[in-house]
Design an enzyme around this catalytic site. Structure first.
Site, PDB file in Angstrom:
ATOM      1  N   CYS A  86      -0.717  15.419 102.641  1.00 32.73           N
ATOM      2  CA  CYS A  86      -1.087  14.216 101.895  1.00 32.73           C
ATOM      3  C   CYS A  86      -2.573  13.919 101.985  1.00 32.73           C
ATOM      4  CB  CYS A  86      -0.295  13.019 102.415  1.00 32.73           C
ATOM      5  SG  CYS A  86       1.441  13.360 102.738  1.00 32.73           S
ATOM      6  N   CYS A 209       8.640   1.704 101.822  1.00 34.20           N
ATOM      7  CA  CYS A 209       8.402   3.125 101.555  1.00 34.20           C
ATOM      8  C   CYS A 209       7.688   3.300 100.218  1.00 34.20           C
ATOM      9  CB  CYS A 209       9.721   3.897 101.509  1.00 34.20           C
ATOM     10  SG  CYS A 209      10.814   3.625 102.926  1.00 34.20           S
ATOM     11  N   LYS A 331       1.823   2.352  98.590  1.00 37.96           N
ATOM     12  CA  LYS A 331       3.061   1.603  98.430  1.00 37.96           C
ATOM     13  C   LYS A 331       3.280   1.144  96.995  1.00 37.96           C
ATOM     14  CE  LYS A 331       6.752  -0.531  98.973  1.00 37.96           C
ATOM     15  NZ  LYS A 331       6.929  -0.372  97.545  1.00 37.96           N
ATOM     16  N   HIS A 335       1.911   7.628  95.230  1.00 31.63           N
ATOM     17  CA  HIS A 335       1.486   8.655  96.184  1.00 31.63           C
ATOM     18  C   HIS A 335       1.728  10.060  95.639  1.00 31.63           C
ATOM     19  CE1 HIS A 335       0.587  10.774  99.753  1.00 31.63           C
ATOM     20  NE2 HIS A 335       1.760  10.716 100.358  1.00 31.63           N
TER      21      HIS A 335
END
Length: 391
Positions: A86, A209, A331, A335
């Site tokens: 990431c 998440c 969030k 992502h």
């Protein structure tokens, strides 16, 4: 060594786009970055490119960098693919700064992309899991939500952090993301909604998440020798720091800190000659709500165990003393793994250029980005400042 400056940055929308490809998303981000350069830039000025991507779904695992740079007209420009889970495009920016500082290039494109919405839920879990320790975590069934749930549980047990404090991260970031036209989940949520949402991995609920996303982002970095050609208001990349650690969470001494983030932050602060209290705003890696709270502590924004109190105080809200994730963060903004770090840089560029619209932080002069790979196997931190700060 020469100074490096951020002269442009842009991104695609983050979300699910079945009619787009990784190439078309990258083109959107590249064109937005080029258009953002105050004095304009021709593609012929770009000497080198670094592109971050994990390769979710297995698409173009070999040579994805040239695949996207050739598509946007950078034929023949040297391009390197960076993979650090990431943190891929955060490290791509670090590589761009290194090329500038060494004198090997005057203008470097640093970007990233990912397409994650066109695989099944099981396949997506697999591709997310490859950034964890393979033998003892992924193949034993541990997911990243499960890994971060362990971190949250440990922090709650050791420091008394509460579920409500985790939920306040979601509420804040959704409030910011609702003002970001690029955000995937661009809507507000209440504290009650965040707390009462379905449990994904106890104690983390759905609102704790981040989503899986498609998207791309690009940044343009120039040397001190040519920066005046592109802007009258340069944004200096004042500090760069990186760190790594054991890939598996179970291999580390503590579940309540991310040493790679600490090392990266310490190095970035030292290079920039500043302290954490000198930062006006930050974009931190909030893949899960607990990750943002850990970042507060790892980056030195508060003492160990005080992150819950910090979010509760309102200090990290947009109008607080230290706004965090004005973009909406992972969030709310989304992502897309390979694009996330560069996406954080886009927000830093907009804030320091006074172009963040409703999200604008008043008198923003110095910002920080914090990008983490996996559960902390790698981390990179950048400090950006408007040039007049040092004048």
């Amino acid at each position: 060594m020469r100074e490096a400056y951020l002269v442009g940055a842009g991104q695609s929308d983050f979300g699910a786009f079945p009619d787009e490809s990784y190439r078309s998303l990258f083109r959107t981000a590249f064109e937005a970055a080029m258009e953002s350069v105050p004095r304009g830039m021709e593609s012929e000025a770009i000497d080198e490119a670094t592109v971050g991507t994990l390769g979710v779904g297995g698409r173009q695992l070999g040579l994805p960098g040239p695949a996207v740079t050739e598509h946007v007209g950078l034929g023949g420009v040297p391009c390197t693919r960076v993979e650090n889970a990431c943190a891929a495009s955060g490290f791509a920016l670090r590589s761009a700064v290194q090329a500038i500082r060494s004198g090997m290039a005057d203008v470097v494109l640093a970007g990233g992309f990912e397409v994650m919405s066109d695989t099944s839920a099981d396949a997506t879990k697999y591709w997310l899991g490859v950034s964890g320790e393979t033998e003892w975590e992924r193949l034993s069934g541990t997911t990243f939500s499960g890994t971060y749930a362990q971190m949250a549980s440990a922090h709650m047990e050791r420091y008394g952090t509460t579920g409500e404090q985790l939920s306040r991260v979601a509420v804040k970031n959704h409030a910011n993301g609702a003002k970001n036209p690029h955000a995937q989940l661009g809507f507000e949520c209440t504290l009650e909604q965040a707390e009462s949402a379905p449990v994904v991995a106890d104690p983390l609920t759905l609102y704790h998440c981040c989503p899986t996303s498609d998207g791309a982002a690009c940044a343009l970095v120039a040397s001190e020798d040519v920066v005046a050609e592109y802007t009258d208001e340069p944004i200096r990349i004042a500090g760069v720091g990186a760190g790594s650690d054991r890939v598996g969470l179970f291999q580390r001494e503590s579940y309540t800190r991310v040493p790679a983030s600490e090392r990266a932050a310490d190095a970035a602060y030292e290079m920039a000659g500043i302290a954490p209290s000198d930062v006006d705003f930050a974009e931190v890696h909030d893949c899960f709500a607990i990750a943002e709270l850990l970042a507060y502590e790892d980056l030195g924004f508060c003492e160990r165990g005080e992150a819950g109190s910090l979010i509760e105080s309102g200090a990290t809200e947009r109008e607080g003393e230290l706004p965090v994730n004005t973009s909406g963060g992972l969030k709310s903004k989304g992502h897309p793994i390979g694009a996330t770090g560069a996406g954080q840089v886009v927000e830093a560029f907009k804030q320091l250029s006074g172009e963040a619209g409703e999200r604008q932080v008043e008198d923003a002069r110095r910002g920080l980005t914090h990008n983490v790979g996996g559960s902390g196997g790698a981390a990179v931190v950048h400090v950006f400042e408007r040039e007049e700060v040092r004048a």
